[in-house]
Design an enzyme around this catalytic site. Sequence first.
Site, short mmCIF file in Angstrom:
data_model
loop_
_atom_site.label_atom_id
_atom_site.label_comp_id
_atom_site.label_asym_id
_atom_site.label_seq_id
_atom_site.Cartn_x
_atom_site.Cartn_y
_atom_site.Cartn_z
N GLU A 15 0.71 -1.19 -0.01
CA GLU A 15 0.14 0.00 -0.12
C GLU A 15 0.85 1.19 0.22
O GLU A 15 2.17 1.34 0.05
CB GLU A 15 -0.80 -0.13 1.21
CG GLU A 15 -2.33 -0.23 0.92
CD GLU A 15 -3.17 0.91 0.42
OE1 GLU A 15 -2.50 1.86 -0.18
OE2 GLU A 15 -4.37 0.96 0.17
N ASN A 143 -9.49 5.13 3.05
CA ASN A 143 -8.54 4.80 1.87
C ASN A 143 -7.97 6.49 1.19
O ASN A 143 -7.51 7.41 1.88
CB ASN A 143 -8.94 3.95 0.54
CG ASN A 143 -8.33 2.66 0.90
OD1 ASN A 143 -7.15 2.33 1.31
ND2 ASN A 143 -9.19 1.62 1.04
N ASP A 191 -9.55 2.56 -4.50
CA ASP A 191 -8.62 2.22 -3.24
C ASP A 191 -7.69 3.54 -3.05
O ASP A 191 -8.29 4.63 -3.05
CB ASP A 191 -7.96 0.83 -3.43
CG ASP A 191 -7.26 0.16 -2.06
OD1 ASP A 191 -6.98 1.14 -1.33
OD2 ASP A 191 -7.13 -0.68 -2.03
#
Length: 279
Positions: A15, A143, A191
């Site tokens: 991420e 997110n 996302d």
Amino acid sequence: MRAEQAVRESAELGEGPTWDPVGGRLIWVDILGSRVHTYEPGSGRRTVLATEQHVGAAKPRTDGGLVVNLRDGVGGYAPDGTFGWLHRDPVPGRRGNDAAVAPDGSLWAGSMAYDETPGGGNLIRLAPDGTATTVLDDVTVSNGTGWSPDGKRMYYVDTPTRRIDVFDVDGEHVSGRRELATVEEGAGFPDGLTVDADGCVWVALWDGGALRRYTPSGTLDRVVPLPVRRPTACAFGGSDLRDLYVSSARVGLDRPTPLEGSLLVFPGAGQGLSQPRFG
């Protein structure tokens, strides 16, 4: 545009790629692996920092260290590796997720429940002096967060809503929440995101195997297929901020390919914006 492998990695939940121009490096995390990774494209040098808790995001600080969004709050690493809490707020069953540094140097850090309980997360603003303010509550999976080139708009994703929302920004305050775009069913879930020099929003589609680029008016003007099923976030990097890096995950996938969990790059994909450091 064609994706290349920047770093082969088996991240469970890669991420938050972030370019650090001072260090000439790309920073990203493996949330469930409790690891902060760095990669220097010029030399190929890599480092890995193990954190004591799941780490949702890591961003560079003005002092050369890192600020990290952890399970129990936000902490900081000094350049010598010394760790200290900046804002500790442990909630059973909750962890930090994506985060971003605003133009004023504050950290906007999101959270979520491990079981994705609706409303189990939030979004806070952490000032450099450690003062924390709740920006949004009743968030499910906080997110992607980013700002327009002039700093007057903030873009935000609460993933299960399928929306990319936009707010008006007035100093440290946001208002006027409204929908910029919605990702239709079957195309994945929005996302992490980044904003380019044209003010367009790039968003990674979890379970959609693609990136999308939306104009400031919300028009979809580009879809970029990816060789991974679960891209998580994207960021421009490189010395001229023209290379687009994409993190990915392999958690929950049957027979993940070798690329899933790796860091990808699209050389010369566009023109990014210089990102502020925390503090």
